[in-house]
Scaffold this motif. Sequence first.
Motif, PDB file in Angstrom:
ATOM      1  N   HIS A  13      78.761  -4.857   8.514  1.00  0.00           N
ATOM      2  CA  HIS A  13      77.863  -3.490   9.218  1.00  0.00           C
ATOM      3  C   HIS A  13      78.328  -4.305  11.161  1.00  0.00           C
ATOM      4  O   HIS A  13      78.957  -3.358  11.334  1.00  0.00           O
ATOM      5  N   ALA A  14      78.324  -5.640  10.925  1.00  0.00           N
ATOM      6  CA  ALA A  14      77.759  -5.083  12.393  1.00  0.00           C
ATOM      7  C   ALA A  14      80.160  -5.506  12.781  1.00  0.00           C
ATOM      8  O   ALA A  14      80.495  -4.938  13.391  1.00  0.00           O
ATOM      9  N   LEU A  15      80.795  -5.878  11.516  1.00  0.00           N
ATOM     10  CA  LEU A  15      82.199  -5.687  12.270  1.00  0.00           C
ATOM     11  C   LEU A  15      83.070  -4.570  11.782  1.00  0.00           C
ATOM     12  O   LEU A  15      83.418  -3.961  13.195  1.00  0.00           O
ATOM     13  N   ALA A  16      82.335  -3.498  10.860  1.00  0.00           N
ATOM     14  CA  ALA A  16      82.939  -1.897  11.053  1.00  0.00           C
ATOM     15  C   ALA A  16      82.272  -1.659  12.716  1.00  0.00           C
ATOM     16  O   ALA A  16      82.635  -0.818  12.527  1.00  0.00           O
ATOM     17  N   TRP A  17      81.119  -1.709  12.348  1.00  0.00           N
ATOM     18  CA  TRP A  17      80.178  -0.921  13.664  1.00  0.00           C
ATOM     19  C   TRP A  17      80.629  -1.454  14.928  1.00  0.00           C
ATOM     20  O   TRP A  17      81.867  -0.726  16.060  1.00  0.00           O
ATOM     21  N   LYS A  18      81.720  -3.124  15.219  1.00  0.00           N
ATOM     22  CA  LYS A  18      82.966  -3.239  16.494  1.00  0.00           C
ATOM     23  C   LYS A  18      84.139  -2.766  15.995  1.00  0.00           C
ATOM     24  O   LYS A  18      84.777  -2.091  16.952  1.00  0.00           O
ATOM     25  N   LEU A  19      84.693  -2.234  14.967  1.00  0.00           N
ATOM     26  CA  LEU A  19      85.843  -1.948  14.519  1.00  0.00           C
ATOM     27  C   LEU A  19      85.924  -0.558  14.828  1.00  0.00           C
ATOM     28  O   LEU A  19      86.917  -0.330  15.803  1.00  0.00           O
ATOM     29  N   ALA A  20      84.888   0.031  14.810  1.00  0.00           N
ATOM     30  CA  ALA A  20      84.774   1.830  14.897  1.00  0.00           C
ATOM     31  C   ALA A  20      84.529   1.521  16.348  1.00  0.00           C
ATOM     32  O   ALA A  20      85.215   2.926  16.790  1.00  0.00           O
ATOM     33  N   GLY A  64      96.729  -0.333   8.320  1.00  0.00           N
ATOM     34  CA  GLY A  64      98.520  -2.050   8.767  1.00  0.00           C
ATOM     35  C   GLY A  64      97.196  -2.703   8.647  1.00  0.00           C
ATOM     36  O   GLY A  64      98.192  -4.534   9.713  1.00  0.00           O
ATOM     37  N   LEU A  65      96.221  -3.162   8.122  1.00  0.00           N
ATOM     38  CA  LEU A  65      95.166  -4.544   8.629  1.00  0.00           C
ATOM     39  C   LEU A  65      94.130  -4.505   7.917  1.00  0.00           C
ATOM     40  O   LEU A  65      93.208  -3.886   8.351  1.00  0.00           O
ATOM     41  N   ALA A  66      93.957  -5.822   6.961  1.00  0.00           N
ATOM     42  CA  ALA A  66      92.750  -6.113   6.556  1.00  0.00           C
ATOM     43  C   ALA A  66      92.253  -7.471   6.707  1.00  0.00           C
ATOM     44  O   ALA A  66      92.425  -8.340   7.222  1.00  0.00           O
ATOM     45  N   ILE A  67      90.877  -6.884   7.041  1.00  0.00           N
ATOM     46  CA  ILE A  67      90.382  -7.773   6.982  1.00  0.00           C
ATOM     47  C   ILE A  67      89.146  -8.474   6.826  1.00  0.00           C
ATOM     48  O   ILE A  67      88.413  -7.521   5.327  1.00  0.00           O
ATOM     49  N   VAL A  68      88.588  -9.640   5.423  1.00  0.00           N
ATOM     50  CA  VAL A  68      88.477 -10.316   4.436  1.00  0.00           C
ATOM     51  C   VAL A  68      86.704 -10.498   5.466  1.00  0.00           C
ATOM     52  O   VAL A  68      87.390 -11.288   5.424  1.00  0.00           O
ATOM     53  N   GLY A  69      85.783 -10.445   4.855  1.00  0.00           N
ATOM     54  CA  GLY A  69      84.542 -10.782   5.547  1.00  0.00           C
ATOM     55  C   GLY A  69      84.315 -12.005   4.476  1.00  0.00           C
ATOM     56  O   GLY A  69      83.474 -12.871   5.650  1.00  0.00           O
ATOM     57  N   ARG A 299      77.198  -9.128  21.457  1.00  0.00           N
ATOM     58  CA  ARG A 299      77.993  -9.127  23.265  1.00  0.00           C
ATOM     59  C   ARG A 299      79.410  -9.127  23.621  1.00  0.00           C
ATOM     60  O   ARG A 299      80.144  -9.623  24.112  1.00  0.00           O
ATOM     61  N   LEU A 300      80.226  -9.270  22.112  1.00  0.00           N
ATOM     62  CA  LEU A 300      81.386  -9.045  22.583  1.00  0.00           C
ATOM     63  C   LEU A 300      82.220  -7.667  23.039  1.00  0.00           C
ATOM     64  O   LEU A 300      81.774  -7.164  22.127  1.00  0.00           O
ATOM     65  N   LYS A 301      82.359  -8.075  24.197  1.00  0.00           N
ATOM     66  CA  LYS A 301      83.496  -6.512  24.758  1.00  0.00           C
ATOM     67  C   LYS A 301      84.381  -6.147  24.341  1.00  0.00           C
ATOM     68  O   LYS A 301      84.753  -4.463  24.659  1.00  0.00           O
ATOM     69  N   SER A 302      85.033  -7.062  24.089  1.00  0.00           N
ATOM     70  CA  SER A 302      86.379  -6.904  23.912  1.00  0.00           C
ATOM     71  C   SER A 302      87.256  -6.644  22.382  1.00  0.00           C
ATOM     72  O   SER A 302      86.011  -5.939  22.044  1.00  0.00           O
ATOM     73  N   ASP A 303      88.231  -5.851  22.488  1.00  0.00           N
ATOM     74  CA  ASP A 303      88.473  -4.680  21.345  1.00  0.00           C
ATOM     75  C   ASP A 303      88.807  -5.912  19.810  1.00  0.00           C
ATOM     76  O   ASP A 303      89.749  -6.916  20.096  1.00  0.00           O
ATOM     77  N   LEU A 304      88.190  -5.468  19.125  1.00  0.00           N
ATOM     78  CA  LEU A 304      88.546  -6.313  17.719  1.00  0.00           C
ATOM     79  C   LEU A 304      89.522  -6.780  17.336  1.00  0.00           C
ATOM     80  O   LEU A 304      89.760  -7.579  16.676  1.00  0.00           O
ATOM     81  N   ILE A 305      90.688  -5.264  17.315  1.00  0.00           N
ATOM     82  CA  ILE A 305      91.516  -5.110  16.789  1.00  0.00           C
ATOM     83  C   ILE A 305      92.248  -6.054  16.910  1.00  0.00           C
ATOM     84  O   ILE A 305      92.756  -6.524  16.720  1.00  0.00           O
ATOM     85  N   GLU A 306      92.523  -5.633  18.717  1.00  0.00           N
ATOM     86  CA  GLU A 306      93.463  -7.109  19.312  1.00  0.00           C
ATOM     87  C   GLU A 306      93.565  -8.621  18.943  1.00  0.00           C
ATOM     88  O   GLU A 306      94.295  -8.819  18.044  1.00  0.00           O
ATOM     89  N   VAL A 307      92.464  -8.439  18.802  1.00  0.00           N
ATOM     90  CA  VAL A 307      92.108 -10.546  18.627  1.00  0.00           C
ATOM     91  C   VAL A 307      92.295 -10.723  17.850  1.00  0.00           C
ATOM     92  O   VAL A 307      93.029 -11.611  16.772  1.00  0.00           O
TER      93      VAL A 307
END
Length: 427
Positions: A13-20, A64-69, A299-307
Amino acid sequence: MNVLLIGSGGREHALAWKLAQSKNLDKLYIAPGNPGTAQCGENVPIDGGDTEKLLEFAKENKVGLAIVGPEDPLASGAVDAFEAAGIKAFGPSAEAAKLEADKAFAKQLMRSCSISTAEGRIFDRFADAKAYIASRDEAVVIKAAGLAKGKGVYVCDEPSDGILAAEKIMCDKIFGDAGSAIVVEDKLLGEEASILAFVDGRNIYVMESSQDHKPVGEGDTGPNTGGMGAYSPAPVVTEKIMNQITREVLVPIVDGMNRNDTPYKGILYAGIMITAGGPRVLEFNVRFGDPETQPILMRLKSDLIEVCLAVCNGTLEDVTLVWDPRPAVCVVMASGGYPGEYEKGKVITGIEEAEEIKDVKVFHAGTNEIEGDIVTNGGRVLGVTAMGDGIAEAKAAAYKAVHKIQFDGAYCRRDIADKAIRKSKVN
Ligand code: AMP
Ligand code: GLY
């Protein structure tokens, strides 16, 4: 870009929230997700372990990108399968995931890289393990070598308890094949910290530090759980200690993985005990920590998809991670009885009221939606996360939010972040 996130816990959920929040996102799919991730994208009813169906879905939906939790699909080769199909996938290969999935492999690699860790021996025969443990007169830590959902570690103050633990793992096979071998370690004393880094095969980008609270009871008592709360940053990890961990743990293990022909890409998570003699490795994980991810990503402000793309492309040197300097605290609300038996299906109320508090986010973990109600569906139910100007303020906001939320049998520790608060008072 369309992104497929695999998993269904609080971390996801945290990853999805940030990715969104990413400007690079067109459509986010989560498989199978939970009611929290459904607020950030589209949940897809495919099991996280069903790589074949996930691949089919990804191709049909131009992912285009799969992220495995979680660790299980990583260990069984999800990233390898996506890459073979020409789809970028964030996470290590199955061979590299052995760093978490095979504690005997990790121990041997640490040894060959001269990384400071607890003294340990590896056994695949119970009789040998028993004789060794019986020959010792101090505390031992017994670990199933394979994946055991965070429950495969027994810290035993008496060697006789160590023998019982080894018997349960190796003879009774309570973790199945994950217990075919065990690692018997010396017990380390100190304060724990979780150090997570993005690694692209060569470059290592360390994130802000965090600390988990593994035991179920206040004051770190009772059996270990998946984690009852976390905060970031962890003041026990001073700049000097962080540099030491990078130099003496992260760099040598990434080099060692390259020498081993299993280059490492994805998240490298070092569980560290900060002992009187310096930092020592307790374990490596090959994915984001749960619940550490909740306060870290807040706390992360950067774009998670870019990273994530930079990790896949081997171009981590091109990205910058920007952090909110304010600390964040996550309090896990669990089902009564966890980590033992617990009931499911209890109606949860108050999440919306909790999220009305400034800088509070409630991450779903073990929840389900039934006929419009959000109900409990697991041991760890919610991760109530808050930021504040200081660690005490973040803790106060998180517990204020916890008080707004109700479900039958709800349990949480009341002392999450107290170690950090004590340290901030001393300094
Ligand atoms: P692990 O999954 O290996 O990190 O172990 C789970 C938890 O068991 C850790 O977070 C520690 O609290 C504890 N633990 C593991 N290994 C040791 C050790 N050698 N000494 C003391 N505690 C340990
Ligand atoms: N919080 C511990 C873990 O994710 O393994």
